[in-house]
Design a protein around this motif. Structure first.
Motif, short mmCIF file in Angstrom:
data_model
loop_
_atom_site.label_atom_id
_atom_site.label_comp_id
_atom_site.label_asym_id
_atom_site.label_seq_id
_atom_site.Cartn_x
_atom_site.Cartn_y
_atom_site.Cartn_z
N GLU A 54 0.83 -1.22 0.00
CA GLU A 54 0.00 0.00 0.00
C GLU A 54 0.86 1.25 0.00
O GLU A 54 0.35 2.36 0.05
CB GLU A 54 -0.90 0.02 1.24
CG GLU A 54 -1.95 -1.06 1.26
CD GLU A 54 -2.65 -1.17 2.61
OE1 GLU A 54 -2.39 -0.34 3.52
OE2 GLU A 54 -3.47 -2.09 2.75
N GLY A 55 2.17 1.08 -0.01
CA GLY A 55 3.08 2.22 -0.03
C GLY A 55 3.45 2.73 1.34
O GLY A 55 4.06 3.80 1.46
N ARG A 56 3.10 2.00 2.39
CA ARG A 56 3.50 2.41 3.75
C ARG A 56 5.01 2.31 3.87
O ARG A 56 5.60 1.30 3.48
CB ARG A 56 2.84 1.52 4.79
CG ARG A 56 1.33 1.55 4.81
CD ARG A 56 0.76 2.85 5.36
NE ARG A 56 1.09 3.09 6.73
CZ ARG A 56 0.33 2.75 7.77
NH1 ARG A 56 -0.81 2.14 7.57
NH2 ARG A 56 0.70 3.04 8.99
N ARG A 82 11.58 -4.88 -2.11
CA ARG A 82 10.74 -3.73 -2.43
C ARG A 82 11.39 -2.43 -2.01
O ARG A 82 11.14 -1.38 -2.61
CB ARG A 82 9.38 -3.84 -1.73
CG ARG A 82 8.57 -5.02 -2.21
CD ARG A 82 7.28 -5.11 -1.43
NE ARG A 82 6.53 -6.30 -1.83
CZ ARG A 82 5.27 -6.49 -1.56
NH1 ARG A 82 4.58 -5.58 -0.91
NH2 ARG A 82 4.68 -7.59 -1.95
N ASP A 83 12.19 -2.48 -0.94
CA ASP A 83 12.82 -1.27 -0.39
C ASP A 83 14.21 -1.67 0.10
O ASP A 83 14.36 -2.20 1.20
CB ASP A 83 11.98 -0.71 0.75
CG ASP A 83 12.59 0.54 1.39
OD1 ASP A 83 13.72 0.93 1.00
OD2 ASP A 83 11.94 1.12 2.27
#
Length: 127
Positions: A54-56, A82-83
């Motif tokens: 969700e982009g948190r 992802r990060d």
């Protein structure tokens, strides 16, 4: 008290706590908040990945290694994919990590105290 009792890194981290035992997740979240950080607790790797999807944004994930839906090392691999800047701490109540050999992830041996958590956070995020 909060940031006055901080772990000495000079900023508040956004931390995602992942543990299938709700009382443990709540306890770790409380310790983090006492150290001046912001904590969100979820109870599965799937929930954690949904939040990330969700982009948190989080600075740190503290995840149990042994969960029904996925191992903490698998969650770490997917989350850091992802990060790349995300830091993940693995936590377990067992002596080993069931054949996992990724020694690059910091470990917390359950049960641990707030001072153990603060020390590890300072080692990874301190100047």
């Amino acid at each position: 008290m909060g940031s006055e009792q901080s772990d000495g890194i000079g900023r508040s981290l956004k931390v995602l706590v992942v543990d299938d035992e709700p009382l443990i997740a709540m306890s770790v979240s409380d310790m983090l908040e006492d150290l001046g950080h912001q904590a969100i607790a979820v109870h599965s790797g799937g929930e954690a990945l949904s939040l990330l999807g969700e982009g948190r944004a989080f600075d740190l994930i503290i995840t149990d290694q042994s969960m029904p839906d996925m191992k903490g090392t698998e969650l770490a691999r997917q989350a850091m994919g992802r990060d790349a800047g995300l830091v993940v701490f693995l936590s377990t109540g067992y002596g080993d990590f069931e054949g996992e050999t990724d020694d690059s992830l910091p470990r917390l041996q359950k049960p641990y105290m707030m001072s153990d958590l603060a020390e590890l956070i300072a080692a990874k995020f301190g100047s």
